[in-house]
Structures are given as structure tokens and as C-alpha cells.
Design an enzyme around this catalytic site. Structure first.
Site, short mmCIF file in Angstrom:
data_model
loop_
_atom_site.label_atom_id
_atom_site.label_comp_id
_atom_site.label_asym_id
_atom_site.label_seq_id
_atom_site.Cartn_x
_atom_site.Cartn_y
_atom_site.Cartn_z
N ASP A 169 0.84 -1.19 0.00
CA ASP A 169 0.00 0.00 0.00
C ASP A 169 0.87 1.25 0.00
O ASP A 169 1.61 1.50 0.96
CB ASP A 169 -0.92 0.00 1.23
CG ASP A 169 -1.88 1.16 1.22
OD1 ASP A 169 -1.61 2.15 1.92
OD2 ASP A 169 -2.89 1.11 0.50
N THR A 179 -3.63 6.17 -4.35
CA THR A 179 -2.53 6.93 -3.73
C THR A 179 -1.22 6.75 -4.50
O THR A 179 -0.51 7.72 -4.76
CB THR A 179 -2.31 6.47 -2.28
OG1 THR A 179 -2.21 5.04 -2.25
CG2 THR A 179 -3.47 6.89 -1.39
N THR A 180 -0.92 5.51 -4.87
CA THR A 180 0.32 5.26 -5.62
C THR A 180 0.28 5.94 -6.98
O THR A 180 1.28 6.52 -7.43
CB THR A 180 0.56 3.75 -5.78
OG1 THR A 180 0.52 3.13 -4.49
CG2 THR A 180 1.90 3.48 -6.42
N ASP A 231 -9.59 -0.07 1.25
CA ASP A 231 -9.63 0.51 -0.10
C ASP A 231 -10.95 0.17 -0.79
O ASP A 231 -11.58 1.02 -1.43
CB ASP A 231 -8.46 0.00 -0.95
CG ASP A 231 -7.12 0.57 -0.51
OD1 ASP A 231 -7.13 1.53 0.29
OD2 ASP A 231 -6.08 0.05 -0.94
#
Length: 546
Positions: free
Chosen positions: A71, A104-105, A399
Site C-alpha cells: 500500500d 494513492t500510488t 480501499d
């Protein structure tokens, strides 16, 4: 280049001191290059985690504790980052995680690539202000393109919600396990959706309890609340059907006086009378609970031993020292009011559930409040063989519930697997040709930067990024707007048909957050770092200012 600064100029040959001795300063291109390098290093650290086949990172803290996760937001949160520009990239992940819970990544990797393309523009002599302006133009156009790609969905279209949840569940090759977790996520979100407030979803109303032992198949959704507590007394009933629940924000014991007092007892008879009076007061409290019709009591504070005895005698299940958070969830799930007084408890103050019981799972005892009628707070019990498995499941499950909640609120989604990014990239290239001035170059570089998402997906899956990009662009130019990379088949397919889809807001927020962070870093042309303070009597700093 870094140098110590002690003056900013001279007046009549005399230096004017404006910065403290030991202060470090870098300006112009040196400052910009240092900031971009630091920010890109952070993006590179999480780039390999992007996608279902992304790699995990092993984080080891100062105590030697090991955490393995893929994550991006969690990795960046745990990394001990000091460089101020790098911290701005961490804020991108934090913002994306708080707003959406997924992507997010993608946001961090995109921010790093925007900065890399900005460096190429610096080499071409383009001013940072022009680059930032061009990036903002590109963002507006990107949103317009994404909006045109969006499809509508309603909460009743459970198959689409399931696909969105499954897409968000990273790192599980077993399709049946992904389906199991996705189904639980969709049911949990739909249960807590507030239709009276325009389909508002509060993820905090979904409590997650992790338990080691068992398998993922043993995970379940509880239409109620699970509390990590046990009965106040083993003499109380273990299970209550047709539970009538009372929530108390006070102790079931004799309250201590606010002022100090003294009671003189000189004989055994006086002692017995005093104890009898205390017992009568406690018995009266229990009698009021019994008369209210409650057969299950959750108490935020303590319960006296005598009260426990009388509650057990009245066949009432009681739980003490329940946290405030759990009390609020119980109230939302059972519709019970949290009371501070035992006087005049009305029927409307009590909540209801089909079953309240103490359950032993492994070495742990938990209180389950099950099958509440239309609960607005639910619990998901996640099971796994090891601590690492359940912690990894919690991250990915969070998520899933966030993206399902987002798409229920917005009612719009787009294809995943790099499909929208390629469409944005191609659209921006065509749009850049219609612009005048150097902003055109920035828009074109923005289009190149967006390609990093499908490129990283391909690379992390062991595929050729060049071959995948060529095939992707070819299909999109032929009108297949939902074409993306099927990382399992190793080819480009229509993502709408395979069910790889994501909320529209995830894509828009990622582009917004990444561009904002990149623009902020590009506007910095002077970095001034305060010198370290010396202890009294310590020798002066060396040539480097330290």
C-alpha cells in the site's frame, strides 16, 4: 550547490548580516533540481507497488518490527522522510488516501513524472511559471476528457459495485477470495448508506475486527456490532435472543462523593447496616434496569460486583468498560439512546437486535450484537491464518469500502487498467496542437507524463511497456476508449467487458493532487535552511556550517 550565507550585500564595503551563521541556502536551478530529485526519489520508492501484480515493501522500524505491505500510502507514512520537497509528495498520498482511499500510488507516481518532464522543459529554457500554467490548462482538459468517459451507476447495480470493489482489492490471485471480500464490502457499504442525505456514505460506520486463525472464507459481515469484550460475569447468560439493549454512560455502582467525607463506624452492627444500605442502592439500580425491559446492558464505565450478581440473577447480560466509540456504534446499529440516568427509562430509549451473545474464537472472547433491524453501523470480521495476512487484508479491504462508497455517492465510474490515462494522453496531445505559446510544450509534456500509469502497470507485471503502449494507443485511436492492459492475459482488452473499473473521482483526484504538488515544488527557487544551534561553549561550526 549549497553554501553558507552570512550576508546579502554590502554597504560601503561593510557586510550586512541578515541570516544566522550556519544557515544553508540554495537558489535558482540548483534549488529546483534538488527538490525535483528528492520528490522523484519518493515516487520511485512506490512505483513498483502499482497495480495488482505490484511488488511489496518490507519496512523495518528501529525496534526491529517488520511490516510487509504494498500500500503506497502506508509505505510513505512509515518512511522517515526529512527533505521538505519529498514531504510534499507524501502529502499527495495523504490527501488522496483521506479523500478517496484508493489511487494513492497513482497520484505519487504521476507527481514524480510531472516533475521529470518539467526538468526536460527547464533544459529547453521554459520558465517554471509557464510550466505551471500549462499544467493547469492540461488538468482542466484532462477532467473534461475523464468526464466524457464516465458511465453512470446506481446502488441497485450490484454487479458493477462488485467489479469496482474487486478492482480495488490488490494482491489476491485467488478469484474466489477476491469475490468474497468484494461481496462483503458492497453489502457493508450499502447497509450504512444514508439515503436521506443524498446517498452519503461514512466509512467510519463500518467497523473492522481482525482475528488470526481460520481462513479468508471465514470472514463475514455482521449486521450489528462486534466488541472486543466479554461478559461482566460468567454467571450471566451467554446468549440473549430478542435482545432489548440499554446503553449506559455511567457506572452501575455507588458514586463517590465529590468532597471528602468521613463516616465513623464503631460497632459491627453499624458496619452491617452501612453495607446493607449500599447493597440496597445497587439493588435498586438493577431493579430499574429490569423494570425497563432491558435484557442486555452495555456500560461505558464499571459495574460493581454486587450489581453483577443481581444482573446475573435477573438473567441480564452486561458488558462493562465499553469504549465511547463502540457505544456510539451500538447506538447507530441498534437505535438505542446512550443514557446517563437510570430514572424513567422509556421504551424508546432501548435498542433492539435479534441476538446478543458472547462468542469464543480461538483464545479470544467477543460480544456479538447480530441481525439488527436496518443498522447504520456494521462490523466486518476479517479472518486470516497469520497476523500479516489479516493486516494486509484490512488495508486492501479499506480501499474496497472507500471506492464503493465513493461510486455510490457520485454514481459515476470509468474503466481501469490504464484505459482512462491513455485516453487523456491522446486527447491532450491533440489539444496541445491548438494552443499557442510555450504552454503548448507544458501540455504536451503533461500528456507524456500521464503515460507513466499504463507503463508502470505493464512493467510491474513483467510485460513490455513499449509494446503495451503501442497496442493501447492503436486501439484507442480506433475508438475502443475502454481498452486497457489485462495483466493476467498479457494483452490489451476492453476493460468495461472484463469488469476492471474504478470510480471517476479516483482519477480526477489523483491528477489534481499530483499536479498541485508538482506545481508547488516547481515554484520554489530558493531554499533556506536554518543553521543548527550550538550549545553554550561549543566550538564554532566547520567550513560547511555544521
Amino acid at each position: 550547490m549549497r553554501r553558507e550565507v552570512s550576508s546579502a550585500g554590502q554597504m560601503g564595503g561593510v557586510p550586512v548580516l541578515i541570516l544566522k551563521e550556519g544557515t544553508q541556502r540554495s537558489k535558482g536551478r540548483d534549488a529546483q533540481s534538488a527538490n525535483i530529485t528528492a520528490a522523484r526519489a519518493v515516487a520511485a520508492a512506490v512505483k513498483t507497488t502499482l497495480g495488482p501484480k505490484g511488488m511489496d515493501k518490507m519496512l523495518v522500524n528501529s525496534l526491529g518490527d517488520v511490516i510487509i505491505t504494498g500500500d503506497g500510502a502506508y509505505i510513505l507514512k512509515e518512511m522517515d522522510i526529512e527533505h521538505p520537497a519529498a514531504k510534499m509528495i507524501v502529502e499527495v498520498a495523504k490527501t488522496q488516501d483521506e479523500e478517496i482511499g484508493d489511487g494513492t500510488t497513482t497520484a505519487v507516481v504521476l507527481a514524480g513524472e510531472l516533475l521529470a518532464k518539467a526538468e526536460e522543459l527547464f533544459d529547453m529554457g521554459v520558465h517554471p511559471t509557464i510550466i505551471v500554467k500549462g499544467y493547469r490548462i492540461a488538468v482542466d482538459k484532462s477532467k473534461e476528457i475523464l468526464e466524457s468517459l464516465a458511465k453512470h451507476v446506481s446502488p441497485e447495480q450490484e454487479d458493477i459495485l462488485m467489479n469496482i470493489a474487486t478492482t480495488a482489492i490488490k494482491g489476491r490471485e485467488d478469484h474466489s477470495m477476491k469475490t468474497r471480500l468484494a461481496k462483503i464490502a458492497v453489502e457493508a457499504v450499502k447497509a450504512v448508506t444514508d439515503v436521506s442525505d443524498g446517498r452519503k456514505v461514512d466509512p467510519d460506520e463500518i467497523k473492522i475486527e481482525k482475528l488470526e486463525g481460520g481462513s479468508v472464507e471465514d470472514s463475514e459481515l455482521i449486521l450489528g456490532v462486534v466488541i472486543d469484550k466479554e461478559r461482566a460475569s460468567i454467571n450471566m447468560p451467554r446468549i440473549i435472543e430478542d435482545a432489548r439493549i440499554l446503553l449506559l454512560n455511567r457506572a452501575i455502582e455507588i458514586r463517590k462523593t465529590e468532597t471528602k467525607s468521613r463516616i465513623d463506624i464503631t460497632t459491627p452492627e453499624q458496619m452491617m447496616l452501612f453495607l446493607d444500605q449500599e447493597e440496597d442502592l445497587i439493588r435498586d439500580m438493577v431493579h430499574k434496569i429490569e423494570n425497563s425491559g432491558a435484557n442486555v446492558v452495555f456500560c461505558k464505565k464499571g459495574i460493581d460486583d454486587v450489581a453483577e450478581y443481581y444482573l446475573a440473577k435477573s438473567n441480564i447480560l452486561a458488558v462493562k468498560n465499553v469504549s465511547e466509540k463502540d457505544m456510539e456504534k451500538l447506538s447507530r446499529a441498534t437505535r438505542a439512546k446512550i443514557l446517563t440516568d437510570l430514572e424513567a427509562i422509556s421504551d424508546s430509549d432501548l435498542g433492539g437486535a435479534c441476538i446478543a451473545e458472547e462468542v469464543r474464537i480461538g483464545e479470544k472472547k467477543l460480544i456479538f450484537v447480530r441481525e439488527c433491524s436496518n443498522p447504520k453501523s456494521v462490523t466486518v470480521l476479517l479472518r486470516g491464518g497469520t497476523k500479516h495476512v489479516v493486516e494486509s487484508m484490512e488495508t486492501t479491504f479499506n480501499d474496497a469500502i472507500r471506492v464503493v462508497g465513493t461510486v455510490i455517492e457520485d454514481g459515476r465510474y470509468v474503466a481501469g487498467a490504464g484505459a482512462p490515462e491513455i485516453e487523456v494522453s491522446l486527447g491532450l496531445r491533440k489539444y496541445a496542437a491548438s494552443l499557442k505559446g510555450r504552454e503548448q510544450l507544458a501540455v504536451y509534456k503533461f500528456a507524456e507524463a500521464v503515460d507513466i500509469v499504463p507503463k508502470a502497470l505493464a512493467e510491474n507485471s513483467g510485460l513490455s511497456s513499449i509494446d503495451m503502449l503501442v497496442e493501447l494507443r492503436g486501439q484507442h485511436e480506433r475508438g475502443v476508449k475502454d481498452a486497457g492492459i489485462d495483466i493476467y492475459a498479457g494483452k490489451v482488452v476492453d476493460m468495461a467487458r472484463t469488469g476492471i473499473i474504478e470510480p471517476l473521482r479516483v482519477k480526477i483526484q489523483a491528477i489534481d493532487s499530483a499536479t498541485e504538488a508538482a506545481s508547488m515544488i516547481l515554484r520554489i527557487d530558493d531554499v533556506i535552511s536554518a543553521g543548527r544551534e550550538r550549545m553554550p561553549g561549543a566550538p564554532p561550526p566547520g567550513p560547511g556550517g555544521y
